[in-house]
Design a protein around this motif. Structure first.
Motif, PDB file in Angstrom:
ATOM      1  N   ILE A 195       0.828  -1.095  -0.123  1.00  0.00           N
ATOM      2  CA  ILE A 195      -0.168  -0.003  -0.067  1.00  0.00           C
ATOM      3  C   ILE A 195       0.902   1.290   0.289  1.00  0.00           C
ATOM      4  N   GLN A 196       2.093   1.292   0.720  1.00  0.00           N
ATOM      5  CA  GLN A 196       2.707   2.493   0.779  1.00  0.00           C
ATOM      6  C   GLN A 196       3.392   2.844  -0.526  1.00  0.00           C
ATOM      7  N   ASP A 197       3.799   1.700  -1.020  1.00  0.00           N
ATOM      8  CA  ASP A 197       4.744   1.862  -2.495  1.00  0.00           C
ATOM      9  C   ASP A 197       3.371   2.303  -3.716  1.00  0.00           C
ATOM     10  N   ALA A 198       2.303   1.740  -3.508  1.00  0.00           N
ATOM     11  CA  ALA A 198       1.223   2.291  -4.247  1.00  0.00           C
ATOM     12  C   ALA A 198       1.066   3.577  -4.239  1.00  0.00           C
ATOM     13  N   PHE A 199       0.862   4.143  -3.039  1.00  0.00           N
ATOM     14  CA  PHE A 199       0.887   5.504  -2.911  1.00  0.00           C
ATOM     15  C   PHE A 199       1.762   6.305  -3.295  1.00  0.00           C
ATOM     16  N   ALA A 200       3.138   5.830  -3.057  1.00  0.00           N
ATOM     17  CA  ALA A 200       4.407   6.598  -3.464  1.00  0.00           C
ATOM     18  C   ALA A 200       4.290   6.628  -4.880  1.00  0.00           C
ATOM     19  N   GLN A 201       4.057   5.464  -5.670  1.00  0.00           N
ATOM     20  CA  GLN A 201       4.076   5.687  -7.108  1.00  0.00           C
ATOM     21  C   GLN A 201       2.861   6.644  -7.444  1.00  0.00           C
ATOM     22  N   CYS A 202       1.907   6.775  -6.898  1.00  0.00           N
ATOM     23  CA  CYS A 202       0.981   7.767  -7.340  1.00  0.00           C
ATOM     24  C   CYS A 202       1.294   9.324  -6.912  1.00  0.00           C
ATOM     25  N   ILE A 203       1.957   9.541  -5.820  1.00  0.00           N
ATOM     26  CA  ILE A 203       2.457  11.029  -5.586  1.00  0.00           C
ATOM     27  C   ILE A 203       3.519  11.284  -6.338  1.00  0.00           C
ATOM     28  N   GLY A 204       4.406  10.310  -6.630  1.00  0.00           N
ATOM     29  CA  GLY A 204       5.504  10.604  -7.557  1.00  0.00           C
ATOM     30  C   GLY A 204       5.229  11.291  -8.674  1.00  0.00           C
ATOM     31  N   GLY A 205       4.033  10.731  -9.198  1.00  0.00           N
ATOM     32  CA  GLY A 205       3.619  11.351 -10.467  1.00  0.00           C
ATOM     33  C   GLY A 205       2.873  12.867 -10.220  1.00  0.00           C
ATOM     34  N   LEU A 206       2.033  12.830  -9.239  1.00  0.00           N
ATOM     35  CA  LEU A 206       1.254  14.344  -9.019  1.00  0.00           C
ATOM     36  C   LEU A 206       2.236  15.324  -8.513  1.00  0.00           C
ATOM     37  N   LEU A 207       3.330  14.864  -7.959  1.00  0.00           N
ATOM     38  CA  LEU A 207       4.293  16.116  -7.527  1.00  0.00           C
ATOM     39  C   LEU A 207       5.259  16.309  -8.680  1.00  0.00           C
TER      40      LEU A 207
ATOM     41  N   LEU B 266       7.819  -6.590 -15.439  1.00  0.00           N
ATOM     42  CA  LEU B 266       7.510  -6.175 -16.821  1.00  0.00           C
ATOM     43  C   LEU B 266       6.075  -5.754 -16.894  1.00  0.00           C
ATOM     44  N   LEU B 267       5.332  -5.496 -15.662  1.00  0.00           N
ATOM     45  CA  LEU B 267       4.246  -4.870 -15.789  1.00  0.00           C
ATOM     46  C   LEU B 267       4.188  -3.252 -15.724  1.00  0.00           C
ATOM     47  N   GLN B 268       5.265  -2.736 -15.328  1.00  0.00           N
ATOM     48  CA  GLN B 268       5.291  -1.651 -15.046  1.00  0.00           C
ATOM     49  C   GLN B 268       5.938  -0.608 -16.231  1.00  0.00           C
ATOM     50  N   ALA B 269       5.050  -0.604 -17.298  1.00  0.00           N
ATOM     51  CA  ALA B 269       5.252  -0.197 -18.642  1.00  0.00           C
ATOM     52  C   ALA B 269       5.183   1.186 -18.646  1.00  0.00           C
ATOM     53  N   TYR B 270       4.607   2.020 -17.752  1.00  0.00           N
ATOM     54  CA  TYR B 270       4.590   3.246 -17.773  1.00  0.00           C
ATOM     55  C   TYR B 270       4.884   4.200 -16.414  1.00  0.00           C
ATOM     56  N   GLN B 271       6.106   3.727 -15.683  1.00  0.00           N
ATOM     57  CA  GLN B 271       6.319   4.276 -14.512  1.00  0.00           C
ATOM     58  C   GLN B 271       7.488   5.374 -15.288  1.00  0.00           C
ATOM     59  N   THR B 272       7.264   6.534 -14.730  1.00  0.00           N
ATOM     60  CA  THR B 272       7.998   7.551 -14.707  1.00  0.00           C
ATOM     61  C   THR B 272       9.461   7.495 -14.118  1.00  0.00           C
ATOM     62  N   PRO B 273      10.670   8.288 -14.171  1.00  0.00           N
ATOM     63  CA  PRO B 273      11.613   8.412 -13.120  1.00  0.00           C
ATOM     64  C   PRO B 273      11.185   8.957 -11.761  1.00  0.00           C
ATOM     65  N   SER B 274      10.393   9.969 -11.925  1.00  0.00           N
ATOM     66  CA  SER B 274       9.777  10.598 -10.685  1.00  0.00           C
ATOM     67  C   SER B 274       9.105   9.358  -9.741  1.00  0.00           C
ATOM     68  N   MET B 275       8.167   8.755 -10.412  1.00  0.00           N
ATOM     69  CA  MET B 275       7.630   7.726  -9.704  1.00  0.00           C
ATOM     70  C   MET B 275       8.540   6.774  -9.113  1.00  0.00           C
ATOM     71  N   VAL B 276       9.525   6.328  -9.972  1.00  0.00           N
ATOM     72  CA  VAL B 276      10.632   5.233  -9.359  1.00  0.00           C
ATOM     73  C   VAL B 276      11.452   5.930  -8.317  1.00  0.00           C
ATOM     74  N   ASP B 277      11.658   7.078  -8.244  1.00  0.00           N
ATOM     75  CA  ASP B 277      12.361   7.752  -7.165  1.00  0.00           C
ATOM     76  C   ASP B 277      11.675   7.776  -5.915  1.00  0.00           C
ATOM     77  N   MET B 278      10.110   8.277  -5.894  1.00  0.00           N
ATOM     78  CA  MET B 278       9.136   8.158  -4.982  1.00  0.00           C
ATOM     79  C   MET B 278       9.162   6.760  -4.373  1.00  0.00           C
ATOM     80  N   VAL B 279       8.792   5.816  -5.153  1.00  0.00           N
ATOM     81  CA  VAL B 279       8.928   4.214  -4.740  1.00  0.00           C
ATOM     82  C   VAL B 279      10.085   3.667  -3.983  1.00  0.00           C
ATOM     83  N   THR B 280      11.555   4.212  -4.807  1.00  0.00           N
ATOM     84  CA  THR B 280      12.335   3.764  -3.876  1.00  0.00           C
ATOM     85  C   THR B 280      12.760   4.312  -2.583  1.00  0.00           C
TER      86      THR B 280
END
Length: 726
Positions: free
Chosen positions: A454-466, A682-696
């Motif tokens: 759940i936290q990683d999912a939220f992180a991915q979302c706000i990584g985009g929004l921010l 393989l499923l994360q076809a649309y992750q942006t670098p900002s999303m990856v940073d936040m999930v990391t």
């Protein structure tokens, strides 16, 4: 053996570093019920990872210790586990828990004992005020390993939480309790004013960056790819496909070391658009226990990663909904209030999603001040029992639009564009409702199958929004040659129009995150024309708004498509770019068709549709060449077939998995699917670098053995290197 005292010390240091310096004791109920309730004792969980290990204080001051391990007790009680009667020796690979009565046990032994309802010491029968709780390892459904499933490390201290039993009297923290009972104003125009000085600084930084840094916020990159490079002048070509590829500019935050949290926040705050975020959180009875604890932890992460110019409001809903606090800037004081409010959440009642969304929309619509980016995050683990289904369960509506206030419908005509990014939590949520809410509003739907994600999912979302760098983007396509007309524009869920006698077309894209990409396919009919050697097909223009400067930007003639028209041509090779995007659309159409068949009870036909698409994709040039997106699509089609093996599996996870996949492909935006947000998946076809940073950042917040942490690699574009457009 895990040294719990040492771990507690580490958590205190991490807590101070992250700015989470409060450990709150939480009242258990909204009502003045003084009797403990075994079914609800686990709701009182502090947000802080440190406080998860330090529950000794009931005040808002930092805890002075880690786990409350008693220093007294007999030697025998510390050397032999009273449950399994085997030796307890440091260094033998087992954590040891010492209770407040001084008796010691293997941690896994006592957590198993507590899990079955025992809340007293097995030796002296003393009633415990603190009980150990170990999050159960998530058993991936049906015993099958998912694609790149994320496994939580065994020594994950986040997941070892001390649950405090409710006190005899509800007399703690009246301020937080009053958040629920405070009278709400009729109009939510009490939002905190924007940081005007910061807004000026942002513009100045933007101007400097545009002049001196070629990698800073710039213009959209537009490329076009014709299906083939030449068509014989004596032949026609119906449904000739042209690919329009867009890529949003980057931001300067990518040049900063993401390990330095303070520096990263400071730089990103000076180079990005602030956001107004409203979180609408399900706190119904089904959220009790681990779910609510994980939700609080995830919200704590969100709060800590919002900047002082971002504003947050929290709506909690069960049978009804309450605004816990108005839109407030996430300054130090704002964060503390937000952490207290989220930490006060308790679970009870039914599930009234519509009322929660109504309150969330009201916060957005009524606000007096407006940041450029606004969004709603909705999380629920259950079925709406008030709007879609009556409380008695006697009827069920098919019109899911009734869940979403008209004011934030994507095409509601109100001028608002407030996407709702919904998160279905667990196996019992209403995936159809949640997906519909997001689809109508222009948001995404994520399926959180594994609780720990759940936290990683939220992180991915706000990584985009921010990281929004483009707003209100519209792509305009116009035929150049007089004999051409547009046949279709394939753009997934984006609104398209074909006008001017089919000579012009538009795609309303909306917001783009930093470095986010979009691909649209346009078809035209190419006629016979013996008078020319070269034909200009289409020109592409873009119009959008810069969210920082608020200026309108127009890119005229951003790209133009031309093909050769020789008399005789040899064998033509189809563009790999066009082929892979055709595969993406074909797969999405097959997923939608299979879902319809499954909902109609024909799972065999659904599996057949997916298998047929899988075989078709496997034989395409892009798949045979090892294109990563096409390989991912094939893997996803196989995964969906497995989740449609029978009705039980489909109801438990298949429906939500398919819908989150459809949401991702239709918007070309990353969603959490199943149990993974890993960019190496393989499923994360649309992750942006900002999303990856936040999930990391989310995944590396955990202390302990670094080798056990889930690692993310930078998200790759598909493919990593693109052929040059013609």
């Amino acid at each position: 053996m895990i040294d719990l005292k040492e771990m507690g010390s580490k958590w205190r240091k991490a807590k101070l570093a992250l700015g989470i310096n409060m450990c709150l004791h939480v009242p258990q109920t909204l009502e003045h019920d003084s009797s403990p309730s075994p079914s609800r004792f686990s709701d009182a969980v502090s947000l802080s990872p440190a406080s998860a290990l330090s529950r000794g204080s009931t005040t808002s001051t930092p805890s002075s210790s880690g786990l409350r391990l008693s220093k007294s007790g007999t030697k025998s009680s510390k050397s032999t586990c009273a449950i399994c009667l085997t030796a307890m020796k440091p260094g033998h690979g087992h954590a040891i828990f010492t209770a407040e009565c001084s008796h010691s046990f293997h941690f896994h032994c006592i957590t198993s004992n507590v899990k079955h309802g025992n809340q007293s010491c097995p030796v002296c029968r003393a009633k415990w005020k603190e009980v150990p709780f170990q999050n159960p390892a998530y058993d991936i459904s049906h015993g099958r390993q998912r694609i790149n499933a994320v496994g939580w490390p065994q020594d994950d201290a986040w997941m070892t939480v001390l649950r405090r039993l409710p006190p005899a009297r509800l007399d703690a923290n009246r301020h937080i309790s009053s958040l629920y009972h405070a009278q709400e104003p009729p109009i939510f125009n009490d939002d905190e004013t924007l940081d005007q000085q910061h807004e000026i600084a942002e513009r100045n930084v933007s101007i400097k960056d545009d002049v001196g840094d070629p990698d800073s916020v710039g213009t959209i990159e537009v490329k076009t790819y014709p299906e083939v490079l030449a068509v014989s002048r004596s032949a026609c070509h119906d449904n000739f496909t042209v690919l329009i590829h867009l890529k949003a500019p980057v931001t300067s935050r990518r040049h900063i070391n993401s390990s330095d949290h303070t520096e990263l926040l400071q730089v990103s705050e000076n180079s990005r658009t602030p956001v107004d975020l409203v979180t609408v959180l399900d706190v119904s009875g089904s959220m009790a226990g681990t779910k609510l604890a994980l939700l609080k932890r995830a919200m704590g992460f969100v709060i800590q990663n919002l900047g002082p110019s971002d504003r947050l409001s929290v709506i909690a809903f069960s049978s009804t909904a309450r605004r816990l606090f108005p839109l407030r800037r996430m300054t130090e004081a704002g964060r503390q209030e937000a952490l207290q409010a989220v930490n006060s959440l308790i679970s009870n009642g039914g599930t009234n999603i519509a009322e929660g969304l109504r309150k969330g929309a009201k916060v957005i619509v009524d606000r007096k001040w407006k940041n450029s980016v606004a969004s709603i995050i909705l999380l629920s683990d259950g079925q709406d029992t008030y709007t879609v289904t009556s409380p008695s369960g006697t009827h069920r509506r098919k019109d899911y639009k009734s869940l979403l206030p008209i004011s934030i419908h994507q095409n509601g005509g109100t001028g608002f564009h407030i996407p709702v990014h919904s998160f279905g939590f667990g196996a019992d949520h209403d995936a159809t409702s949640m997906h519909s809410i997001s689809e109508i509003s222009g948001g995404t739907f994520s399926f959180i199958e594994a609780e720990g994600v759940i936290q990683d999912a939220f992180a991915q979302c706000i990584g985009g929004l921010l990281s929004v760098v483009v707003q209100e983007l519209q792509v305009q396509v116009e035929c150049v040659h007089r004999s051409l007309h547009i046949g279709s524009i394939k753009a997934g869920s984006y609104r398209t129009s074909i006008i001017g006698n089919a000579r012009m077309g538009t795609v309303d894209v909306g917001d783009l995150y930093a470095e986010e990409e979009r691909d649209f396919l346009v078809t035209i009919n190419i006629p016979v024309d013996r008078s020319i050697d070269q034909m200009s097909l289409l020109k592409v223009d873009c119009v959008y708004r810069d969210p920082i400067t608020k200026d309108a930007v127009t890119l005229e003639g951003a790209s133009q498509v031309k093909i050769q028209r020789p008399e005789i041509i040899g064998a033509q090779v189809v563009s790999m770019e066009v082929d892979r995007q055709r595969n993406r659309l074909h797969a999405a159409e097959a997923m939608a068709e299979a879902r319809v068949a499954a909902e109609n009870g024909d799972l065999a036909r659904a599996v057949c549709v997916l298998e047929r698409c899988y075989k078709s994709l496997s034989e395409t040039a892009s798949t045979e060449s090892g294109d990563r997106l096409c390989v991912a699509l094939c893997a996803e089609l196989k995964e969906m077939q497995e989740r449609m093996a029978n009705r039980q599996i489909y109801e438990a996870s298949g429906r939500a998995y398919v819908l989150s996949g459809l949401s991702s492909h239709s918007w070309q935006r990353a969603t959490a699917r199943g149990d993974s947000t890993d960019s190496t998946s393989l499923l994360q076809a649309y992750q942006t670098p900002s999303m990856v940073d936040m999930v990391t950042r989310s995944q590396t917040m955990l202390l302990g053995n670094p080798s056990s942490h889930r690692k993310l690699q930078q998200a790759l574009s598909f493919p990593a290197a693109r052929p040059q457009p013609r």
